[in-house]
Design an enzyme around this catalytic site. Structure first.
Site, PDB file in Angstrom:
ATOM      1  N   HIS A   1       0.854  -1.189   0.000  1.00  0.00           N
ATOM      2  CA  HIS A   1       0.000   0.000   0.000  1.00  0.00           C
ATOM      3  C   HIS A   1       0.887   1.234   0.000  1.00  0.00           C
ATOM      4  CE1 HIS A   1      -3.949  -1.938   1.699  1.00  0.00           C
ATOM      5  NE2 HIS A   1      -3.507  -2.522   0.601  1.00  0.00           N
TER       6      HIS A   1
ATOM      7  N   TYR B   1      -9.444   5.582   6.559  1.00  0.00           N
ATOM      8  CA  TYR B   1      -9.629   6.045   7.939  1.00  0.00           C
ATOM      9  C   TYR B   1     -10.669   7.165   7.892  1.00  0.00           C
ATOM     10  CZ  TYR B   1      -5.508   3.498   9.594  1.00  0.00           C
ATOM     11  OH  TYR B   1      -4.604   2.519   9.953  1.00  0.00           O
TER      12      TYR B   1
ATOM     13  N   PRO C   1      -4.826   0.597  18.337  1.00  0.00           N
ATOM     14  CA  PRO C   1      -4.555   0.088  16.986  1.00  0.00           C
ATOM     15  C   PRO C   1      -4.636   1.131  15.881  1.00  0.00           C
ATOM     16  CG  PRO C   1      -6.751  -0.544  17.692  1.00  0.00           C
ATOM     17  CD  PRO C   1      -6.100   0.099  18.871  1.00  0.00           C
TER      18      PRO C   1
ATOM     19  N   LYS D   1       0.694   0.131  14.921  1.00  0.00           N
ATOM     20  CA  LYS D   1       2.055   0.075  15.440  1.00  0.00           C
ATOM     21  C   LYS D   1       2.372  -1.158  16.282  1.00  0.00           C
ATOM     22  CE  LYS D   1       3.837   3.696  13.668  1.00  0.00           C
ATOM     23  NZ  LYS D   1       3.665   3.202  12.326  1.00  0.00           N
TER      24      LYS D   1
ATOM     25  N   TYR E   1       3.378   6.636   9.765  1.00  0.00           N
ATOM     26  CA  TYR E   1       2.602   5.431   9.437  1.00  0.00           C
ATOM     27  C   TYR E   1       3.484   4.339   8.847  1.00  0.00           C
ATOM     28  CZ  TYR E   1      -1.657   2.867   8.271  1.00  0.00           C
ATOM     29  OH  TYR E   1      -2.656   1.923   8.218  1.00  0.00           O
TER      30      TYR E   1
END
Length: 395
Positions: free
Chosen positions: A75, A201, A293, A297, A385
């Site tokens: 991704h 998200y 979550p 991580k 991220y």
């Protein structure tokens, strides 16, 4: 009692424990891995799996897994969706990095296969595990499934036994830091086609939602709920109504629907124990720290811990320099606290908090707009991220 001698006794046979055992094997250091769960229990516990770029590199460069590059999905960004519109954070553009969608169960299976191939000493389905004499001559006792007692004498004991660690309490006088969150995630596994090529998200006035993938025809999705929510009372229609509402917008985006295969409520919190070592006992992964979550991580921190720990143990045991153990805690915790901040930031930016006012609502939307409207803001999110460091590093 049956007694075994090893250099490193690893309590916990999940990805962190197995990766450490694998790295120690490469360094010529023997270990024994112990876990109260069976192989089948771990292999069939479905958990999310977003791997940072350095985690993928660790798996591939160490020879633990090439399958992640074949069956995993790279991704190169995520969508932040708010105010009814999606905004893509392009990881490649901003930090020349990516992450990989690869379930934690597959990471476990790859590492277990690697250690089995190399004749690793793996002992699953045991009970009554206890750790003793961690300051001088540590050993671990346990009971086999047939009731026979065993003892493992070791130079070092590593607690990689998760958030309910039995090893953690052996580090007396440690400081513990907590943050409880006043909400949870309602997680579902659904039989449906993917709704988007990358993760979404979503921040909505009703609360957060996350749209992820599992396979081409099974997807993982979450939405914010009360920690006391009972998933058994939710029908499929009610679940889809919540998810569709939180992803709704003027662009007409809709989720692909299908039967709900599994549903659960996941309360979460932040936790850090410091130090991560006392005497000849060290902690790694969730045994020493947990994160919400939202920032993806947890598994990545565990793998980062054992990468540092393997290096330290190679010096401590291979070069007979036990003083090297002293640096592990500070080195590991430096990354842990960065990840705690990133996870807290993502969580508070995207979730609806109890007592949210109109001011709070507009401020939160402005924060999200500041991220997507700024190259620097987007780069900050992308770097956190995909993991630190990132630039120029590809698996």
């Amino acid at each position: 009692m049956i007694t075994t001698r090893t250099r490193v006794a690893i309590v916990g046979g999940g990805p962190a424990g197995l990766m450490l055992s694998h790295l120690l094997h490469i360094a010529g250091i023997d270990s024994v891995v112990l876990d109260t769960r069976t192989h089948q229990e771990i292999a069939t516990t479905h958990r999310a799996g977003i791997l940072e770029q350095e985690s993928v590199r660790l798996l591939t460069d160490s020879g633990a897994s090439d399958r992640v590059l074949v069956d995993g999905h790279e991704h190169e960004g995520i969508d932040l969706r708010f105010a009814g519109a999606s905004h893509r954070i392009d990881f490649r553009r901003h930090v020349d990095a990516s992450c990989w969608l690869y379930p934690q169960t597959d990471v476990f299976l790859d590492l277990h296969a690697s250690r089995t191939r190399d004749d690793g000493d793996l002992r699953y389905g045991i009970g009554d595990t206890e750790v003793y004499d961690i300051d001088d001559a540590p050993y671990v006792t346990y009971t086999e499934a047939d009731g026979s007692p065993h003892r493992i004498d070791a130079d070092i004991v590593v607690g990689a036994d998760g958030s309910r660690s039995i090893c953690r309490s052996s580090i007396r006088d440690a400081s513990q830091y907590f943050r409880e969150y006043p909400f949870a995630w309602f997680g579902v596994l659904v039989a449906a086609r993917a709704s988007a090529p990358e993760l979404i998200y979503a921040r909505h006035a009703d609360g957060f939602a996350l749209i992820s993938q599992r396979t081409s025809d099974v997807q993982r999705m979450y939405f914010q709920c009360e920690a006391s929510e009972d998933p058994s009372t939710w029908s499929d229609d009610r679940i889809w109504e919540q998810l569709q509402t939180r992803l709704s917008g003027d662009d007409g985006f809709e989720l692909e629907e299908g039967p709900v295969l599994d549903k659960t409520v996941l309360p979460f919190r932040s936790f850090v124990q410091t130090p991560l070592r006392r005497g000849r006992l060290v902690l790694a992964g969730d045994a020493g720290h947990t994160v919400p979550p939202t920032g993806a991580k947890g598994l990545n921190l565990a793998l980062a811990d054992v990468r540092v720990l393997a290096e330290v143990l190679e010096r401590a045991l291979g070069k007979r320099d036990l003083g090297a153990l002293a640096e592990y805690s500070d080195r590991a915790l430096a990354r842990v606290w960065k990840a705690q901040h990133f996870s807290y930031w993502m969580t508070t930016m995207l979730h609806r908090h109890p007592g949210t006012s109109d001011f709070d609502e507009r401020r939160q939307l402005a924060e999200l707009a500041s991220i997507v409207d700024s190259d620097n803001g987007s780069a900050y999110l992308a770097e956190g991220y995909t993991g630190w460091p990132t630039a120029g590093r590809r698996p």
